[in-house]
Design an enzyme around this catalytic site. Sequence first.
Site, PDB file in Angstrom:
ATOM      1  N   CYS A  92      -1.600  13.959 -64.815  1.00  0.00           N
ATOM      2  CA  CYS A  92      -1.619  14.549 -63.473  1.00  0.00           C
ATOM      3  C   CYS A  92      -2.099  13.498 -62.368  1.00  0.00           C
ATOM      4  O   CYS A  92      -1.486  13.541 -61.293  1.00  0.00           O
ATOM      5  CB  CYS A  92      -2.401  15.784 -63.358  1.00  0.00           C
ATOM      6  SG  CYS A  92      -2.007  17.129 -64.458  1.00  0.00           S
TER       7      CYS A  92
ATOM      8  N   GLU B 215      -7.103  22.666 -62.192  1.00  0.00           N
ATOM      9  CA  GLU B 215      -6.988  21.141 -62.124  1.00  0.00           C
ATOM     10  C   GLU B 215      -5.511  21.151 -62.242  1.00  0.00           C
ATOM     11  O   GLU B 215      -4.843  21.381 -63.227  1.00  0.00           O
ATOM     12  CB  GLU B 215      -7.522  20.162 -63.247  1.00  0.00           C
ATOM     13  CG  GLU B 215      -7.583  18.910 -63.066  1.00  0.00           C
ATOM     14  CD  GLU B 215      -6.058  18.167 -63.302  1.00  0.00           C
ATOM     15  OE1 GLU B 215      -5.301  18.052 -62.911  1.00  0.00           O
ATOM     16  OE2 GLU B 215      -6.174  17.833 -64.713  1.00  0.00           O
TER      17      GLU B 215
END
Length: 446
Positions: free
Chosen positions: A268, A234
């Site tokens: 993110c 990720e």
Amino acid sequence: MSTITYAVVDPSTGELVKEYPTATDAQIEDAIAAATKAHREWSRGSTIAERAALISRVAQLHEERKDELAKIIQREMGKPLDQSVGEVEFSAAIYQYYADNAEKFLADEPITLLDGEGSALIRRSSVGVLLGIMPWNYPYYQVARFAGPNLTVGNTIVLKHAPQCPESAAALQQIFTDAGYPEGAYVNVYATNEQIADAIADPRVQGVSLTGSERAGAAVAEIAGRNLKKVVLELGGSDPFILLSSDDLDATVEAAIDGRFENTGQACNAAKRIIVAESVYDEFLDKFTKKVLDKADGLAPLSSVAAAERLEEQVQRAVDAGAELTSTGSRNGAFFPPGVLTNVPGDYREELFGPVASVYKVADEDAAVELANDTPFGLGSYVFTTDDEQAKRVADKIEAGMVFVNAVGAEGVELPFGGVKRSGFGRELGRFGIDEFVNKKLIRIA
């Protein structure tokens, strides 16, 4: 050896609170050996129900210690206390979700035979020792996404946290110990980058999960690939927030603010590029900019002075390339003033990790989708429109792992999280999060 240092440095003051010793090679060997032994003995000797009870106890301990845990990460990376408490509570919910659903998720899955007599099924079981490499921006939540499902399956975990999160890492180790996990089921290590590279290559380690930068993801995937290890990554994101129409512009502006500035913009999947149809652009930009500038009072620091300096350099590069910055001042240590960038050049593709939003004007839906997809990243995205059919159409066209329509902050423990392109691969959370590191064993009985 790496010069990596595990230390708590309060970003609001720059004060060094405490340093932690880096692990020796012998300690890393002991950690992997203990995790291997725990998998061989505890994992294979325990039932799903027993493992679910343990992870439920982890959830309970998060709730019981949430105030203490929240203060730790406020010291480590500057997160406001209310958001820190919220992160602990969400982490507890993740652990409890897997406790509640483990038996359903891991139940045998029958297969209907097309030919022949007998039966066939898929039985899910653990694969062994997993290595987790976690970031600083969500010190508990990131671990929960990885450890919750995998400990429930029966995998054992060696966990390397970010160098600036040693205190929260130790607090988590204590929680898993106090919950009743045997030695080696969950092992925190203050490892160097070289030690982690060796651990990835170690044949006893069966998989790696990393949340972090593109560069870190590429380095980990390269080593894992050479050693035939599965990886879940990720990585970064440059998530678009597409506004095509609104019947409550003030509420939409608030959504854009929340999407961009949660965790001081250090997420993110934050809404980093605000893409607005020209029909509402001027009014939106005026309202949005005022709200952004209002956030200057009381804004939390970034995670470190280095992070603020990096953002300062990135914003300056954008301005040098022709972008216009509206802000309230200049950086002060780890404190970075909120700002809005407009007229950003089309070839400027840096991910801004902090309280600066880039706003773009587009002619129509097609232009919005084209701009949204014009990025090497593909993590999340947000679409705001009053037209239901348009929402579905745009959602289908966006190249991302997640699309949220008319909502921000709508993530849930049951919803899979992950991206495509250079944002990584694999999924965490929900039903799919427990299925990444499992042996889906076929059992065919004639």
